[in-house]
Design a protein around this motif. Sequence first.
Motif, PDB file in Angstrom:
ATOM      1  N   SER A 274      30.298  16.375  43.691  1.00  0.00           N
ATOM      2  CA  SER A 274      28.901  16.092  43.353  1.00  0.00           C
ATOM      3  C   SER A 274      28.725  15.776  41.873  1.00  0.00           C
ATOM      4  O   SER A 274      27.644  15.363  41.451  1.00  0.00           O
TER       5      SER A 274
ATOM      6  N   SER B  56      26.271  25.096  48.328  1.00  0.00           N
ATOM      7  CA  SER B  56      27.286  24.391  49.107  1.00  0.00           C
ATOM      8  C   SER B  56      28.672  24.566  48.495  1.00  0.00           C
ATOM      9  O   SER B  56      29.664  24.790  49.207  1.00  0.00           O
TER      10      SER B  56
ATOM     11  N   LYS C 242      17.939  20.139  44.074  1.00  0.00           N
ATOM     12  CA  LYS C 242      19.191  19.560  44.563  1.00  0.00           C
ATOM     13  C   LYS C 242      20.385  20.298  43.969  1.00  0.00           C
ATOM     14  O   LYS C 242      21.368  20.584  44.665  1.00  0.00           O
ATOM     15  N   TRP C 243      20.305  20.624  42.667  1.00  0.00           N
ATOM     16  CA  TRP C 243      21.389  21.354  42.006  1.00  0.00           C
ATOM     17  C   TRP C 243      21.601  22.723  42.641  1.00  0.00           C
ATOM     18  O   TRP C 243      22.741  23.132  42.896  1.00  0.00           O
TER      19      TRP C 243
ATOM     20  N   ALA D 223      19.175  21.981  36.071  1.00  0.00           N
ATOM     21  CA  ALA D 223      20.004  21.035  36.820  1.00  0.00           C
ATOM     22  C   ALA D 223      21.229  20.586  36.034  1.00  0.00           C
ATOM     23  O   ALA D 223      22.160  20.025  36.607  1.00  0.00           O
TER      24      ALA D 223
ATOM     25  N   ASN E 140      15.484  17.370  39.525  1.00  0.00           N
ATOM     26  CA  ASN E 140      16.750  17.487  40.251  1.00  0.00           C
ATOM     27  C   ASN E 140      17.222  18.929  40.423  1.00  0.00           C
ATOM     28  O   ASN E 140      18.330  19.161  40.910  1.00  0.00           O
ATOM     29  N   ARG E 141      16.391  19.893  40.044  1.00  0.00           N
ATOM     30  CA  ARG E 141      16.861  21.281  40.069  1.00  0.00           C
ATOM     31  C   ARG E 141      17.077  21.792  41.492  1.00  0.00           C
ATOM     32  O   ARG E 141      18.063  22.490  41.762  1.00  0.00           O
TER      33      ARG E 141
ATOM     34  N   GLY F 192      20.876  23.595  45.675  1.00  0.00           N
ATOM     35  CA  GLY F 192      21.472  23.376  46.987  1.00  0.00           C
ATOM     36  C   GLY F 192      22.956  23.063  46.889  1.00  0.00           C
ATOM     37  O   GLY F 192      23.771  23.566  47.681  1.00  0.00           O
ATOM     38  N   GLU F 193      23.315  22.237  45.907  1.00  0.00           N
ATOM     39  CA  GLU F 193      24.730  21.911  45.696  1.00  0.00           C
ATOM     40  C   GLU F 193      25.519  23.158  45.294  1.00  0.00           C
ATOM     41  O   GLU F 193      26.673  23.337  45.712  1.00  0.00           O
TER      42      GLU F 193
END
Length: 516
Positions: free
Chosen positions: A128, A42, A35-36, A73, A32-33, A38-39
């Motif tokens: 998130s 954001s 995604k983290w 993550a 999940n890193r 990217g979040e």
Amino acid sequence: MSAPLIMDARVLAIGNLIEPTFTEWFRESDANRAKWLGEAESIALRAAEVCKMLALCGHLELFGSARNGFGNATSDVDLVFITSGTDGPTTVQLLRSVEEFLRESGAGYNVTRIFQGRAPVLKLTDASGIEVDLVCNNHLGVRNTKLLRAYHDLDISVDERWGCGVVEAVVRSLKEWARRCGLLGTCDGMLNSYAFSLLVLFFLQTMGVLPNLQTLAAHQATVLIEGHDTRFCQMDSVNPLWCWEDSSVAGVPTGTAAGCLVFRFFEFYGFEFDWASCAVSVRLARPAPAFVQKAELRYGDRPFWYVEDPFDVTTNLAHGTTAQGRERILVAMRAATLRLQANGWNGLCLNTLDRPFEQLFLKTRLRGLKETNLEKVGQELWMLFQPYGAARLFLRLEEDAYSAEAFVQFCAWEHLRSAQSANEQELLHCSQPLALFISLGYSLFEELERFVLYPMEEDFTVVLEQLTKDFAPLPFLPSMQSCPTITASARGAQGKSLNPEATEFVPGLGFSFPGG
């Protein structure tokens, strides 16, 4: 303390044993890193838009683990707003304006102000689920981020097994190990995540894997930030053998497995490093056996442990560690050394230790009590936290009778984090606002008999049994019984003892300590 072996046949053999299970675990924990990250980007963009909408003069940027390359993550996202000009609002005024917007718009939840400390922080939980910390004008923190990023970027190789270089894999995996094993947290007398990262980098410098970028910049112009010299050498890639003045350092063979370095990290700090006379200093690091002595640093031999900030040399990041906290870390490292020799990485970084822990506490110390009647103080606290889903309150009066310590237990991370938003709330029976810290409750469990329990109708024996069960997943909990003394390594350990909990966790106690 004699020179540690950087790499030999024994270490390579253990590294080969560790590597397959370590690689499998790293891939799973790393899922999940991306995604983290990217979040995090954001969150930073949205926060910058908020600051622009509020007409705040300056700019916002990411720093810390989301920028230095060593974040996982599970890490929080750190944001800093750098103001421009000298006539703008104060730090607290700026953070209050952001807080007001967040509360009115619902753009974040669990909004928590921590304004009483030296560096005011506004905490919140993003939609998130990621925890976010916002500070102002932390120029030194931004510079520290760039230094760690420079060390990260020295390793330009990408191993397909981990999707990153060996330095990143080692730093991130060891940070995650410490987090999952409940070994991070200044509130509980241990080190924070940043200090633990410095431990890993210093170890890699000592082993000759990384150079000293501050030493290499000695002939460059001074870069002063907040009165501190922050110059360091920024290079695209560095061969460590070119960087040390002492070129006799053997270094680490090309393609060395991360497992070798992970094992040597535990062995180095658990058995070889002389915590009594030596310091962890990324700023002064040099290859073994020329270890940094505490006497070379500002506070000399006074600190039990000395982990120097790379730029702010007045800061010892281990200053707040307690004897119990230091014992937990050392016992964990020694147990990990044995475990890795026994059967590799399996079981060392347990998923059962992952957050949320079973033991979820908010810890507070109440100073300046107006009421020394413990029951009245307890009732006020219980009434405050019960609406947040608090399960229990543990309270004890200090010896001076005008201060008290309290632990509030929760059954879910969401409830605890929501309750933390009551930080700095005024209390009827206390002259100072409430200061709440997330804790694993070690000191509560160690001295449970000194606390009063709320709700008072609960059976204390039943509660003790439940707490014992909650703490069971923590293999490195200090024992309240006497610990057997085990002869330590002849290479520099100080004859520390290994706790029974750690011995139960390590099935391979037939293995002897290195050198012992």
